[in-house]
Design an enzyme around this catalytic site. Sequence first.
Site, short mmCIF file in Angstrom:
data_model
loop_
_atom_site.label_atom_id
_atom_site.label_comp_id
_atom_site.label_asym_id
_atom_site.label_seq_id
_atom_site.Cartn_x
_atom_site.Cartn_y
_atom_site.Cartn_z
NE ARG A 165 1.44 3.02 2.35
CZ ARG A 165 0.20 3.55 2.39
NH1 ARG A 165 -0.67 3.11 3.29
NH2 ARG A 165 -0.16 4.50 1.56
CB SER A 210 6.56 9.63 -4.75
OG SER A 210 5.26 9.34 -4.34
CG ASP A 263 1.67 13.01 -3.07
OD1 ASP A 263 1.64 13.67 -4.12
OD2 ASP A 263 2.44 13.30 -2.12
#
Length: 938
Positions: free
Chosen positions: A550, A611, A665
Amino acid sequence: QIQRALRTLSIPLERLHVMKGHMIEDMCRGLSRQTHAQAKVRMLPTYICSTPNGTEKGNFLVVELCQTQVRTLLVTLYGDGNLSPQMMYKIYDLPEGITQGEGEALFDFIAHCVTQFLSETTSPDASSEQYLPLGFVFPFTCQQTQLNKAELLSWSKGFNCSGVVGKDVVELLQAAIDKQARPDKEGEASGGGGWFKSRKSSQSAPSQSRQVEVVALMNDTVGTMMTCSMEGRACEVGMVADKGSNCCFMAEAYLVETADETSGRMCVNTEWGCFGDDGTLNDLVTPYDQAVDEESSNPGEKRFEKMVGTLYLGEIVRHVLIALTAEKAMFTGSDAAVLKEKGVFTMQHLLEIVNHEDRITEVKRILEALGLQPSERDCGRMQQICRAVVGRAATLHATGLAAILSYMCQTRDLESLMVNVGVEGELFAGYPRFEEILLSVSRLLAPECMATILASRDGSGRGAAMVTAVALRLAAQRRAVDEVLAPLRLSRDDLVKVQALMRDEMGRGLGKETNPSASVRMLPTYVTHTPDGTEKGDFLALDLGGTNFRVLVVRITEDGITMASEIYVIPVGIMQGSGEELFDHIIDCIIDFQTKQNLVTQMLPLGFTFSFPCQQVGLDKALLLTWTKGFSASGCVGQDVVQLLRDAAKRKRHLGMQVVALVNDTVGTMMACGYDDPKCEIGLIVGTGTNACYMEEMKNVGTVEGDQGRMCINMEWGAFGDNGCLDHLFTHFDQVVDETTINPGKQRFEKLISGMYLGEIVRQILVVMTEKELLFQGKPCPKLQTKDIFKTKFLSTIELDGDGDSAANNGIGLDSNGLALRQIRAILNELELDASFEDCVLMREVCQTVSLRASQLCAAGLAAVVEKMRESRGVDQLSVTVGVDGTLYKLHPCFSKNLQTTLKDLAPNCNVTFMLSEDGSGKGAALVAAVADRAAKE
């Protein structure tokens, strides 16, 4: 006059509907803790939580206290579906005056009967059994608090023994039985030839002695239901239509607020004979009923029972005859004075008349035997009156049954209900049309319910034995279940130890020299501030963690935060090509996004959520350790991924972004919540995996130079225990799950907590329970052997409880329990498992045990964090907010509550608030960039 009398005994269907509604309302009052005392339908819990399943076996004693007798039985069950129980019984007459004497004498006599019965029906050589469970049928109103604990509220039926009201009658009988077992001065056991032994002296008594223990107390209504549950048929409603009237049924246990049991079902004894004592039935009470009531020993009480019980039906007919004779509508020209005599017209007379409708001569014979001189017309009218009285009684029974059936259907959240109803009693057995009326009227009043009537045989005998047998089966099952689940049930001391171990590992992870060997890595993130509310402007975020990524723009103004985002795909060829191709593709997508958002001319700070495993050496510098998730782009491992992104921007001549921070995150979660709550200094992820971060004092971070201020530490606590410090908590089930993962021995803490593993832990438990015949009656379940077939999302569905939104606006009290149990069965059907109701309840207990342990362990880890923060800051009381994300925390119905409750207990000096995060990897990354930008400007 005859037609008027018959009309008063006839009740319109609309009025029956109203009565049904009133009974349901009173049932609800009886079940509620707040209104129980005011309810006329008492709804007494019986603590019978299951009906027979056919596996019960063994010898069971029954003793029943009757009006003038004591009845003793020995029932043998063979585990064959209860198709061929063997029964021996004997009846003993009560001595004269004992029902009005001392209570101790009554119970001593009952115990002596049991002793005598056993000495006459068995011998020590017949069986090696040392233990004989006893079921006690005690037909008086008691307040029952356990299956084997019941205080007598009041005597009735001519009994009035002293010293019993307010006492536990089970305890009184057990004491009398134990007294029979104690040797007297001559060394002989009194009254039983040495057959009994006291529970207290069981170890030292001779081997041929037997221990008799009262394990269950019940009334005849419950026995009726349990008797009809034999022979392979489940029966969940019991009705007695006799001298008195009563009904019991299996209610959802969570609705029985007067008992502590909340799972499964419990048999409730309605005691519906008192229905109408508050005036609800006044418009149905005829002058004849009124006369019967006034002549009774308890005027104004048990109004419903006096309209339907066989003790009263003959009297109702007598008063109808008195009224019609006075109006000269019957027995004109003859002396009818005999009708003034109470009890002259019996239920037996009534049944003989209604059962010989085509034989006027039979009616005439009965009336003449009473001293009346009836005409043929009198005989015909007598038949009409008797039919009306007994038909009304059957109709009222049917209305009460309809109320119970509708209540069961609604509280189980079913569209339709099919149920077996066990019935016993003089009216049922003596009036052939009773069953027909019961079924037809109840079907009219409750069309959603289909009842099948089962005739009970010896409800207070066989049924009492079944109650006792089921109680022992459930007790044995409970011991076996507890044995399986015990290793997963953590004590407070266990959790305090986990908290201390986590604290030790945190210290090791923060130490420069001990960090390499610490299981909790305590990685510095170089994030040194949380949002303070002064951040303003447009910030980009890039969230790269899989085949889709994203790009976001986060606009922070005085009015709050707005976001826009777009998802882009990374083709497999680029994922597995060169590093330059990969990062060039990412920059192309960023340019496309900024162009669409009219931001291409601005230099915007960018927060990068990456990540993949990295070694972070600065806020904007992190070395890729290895690719995962199908990526294998060349030339990236060991390189600074931020620099790779910057190099791609240079190649593309894109000046519209500046990478200022790389975050994971967990940190993003903390930062996303920190904007709304400045006290948010902890981030927690509990989803597919689990992790935590928090703001640590720089002076404690030995792996980074500098002592001033604070830095967010990414704990990577999923690996807690990889050094063996949690091995004492790992059960057989956890070990099996760990061995089948792609990283055995790694991420041990995560494997006890996170959503990726909980479903598989539950599956392993179910496999063992099935092998032990605790589930699915031990039948093989091939699909249950499939790894990962039991999804963690099933736990959320299965554990739905009554704490959420109530599904009932109908006053019945229905919540999500019934719905959840139906969903459990749907899940089990999906797994091709044939589950009983009890299987569903046990399944929920397994899921609750596993998820509770997960939440408690998570709380223990969090307690170590907040206590360390409190001590490091030198405060007596710490107030801090935790930003949380993750599907397990957000979607599981109990996880968050259990986590917070346990944390409060383990860290009482910390006031911890939890805030759900929204988009930690997007919004959070942008906020890290915003804070870094603000700090740079300062």
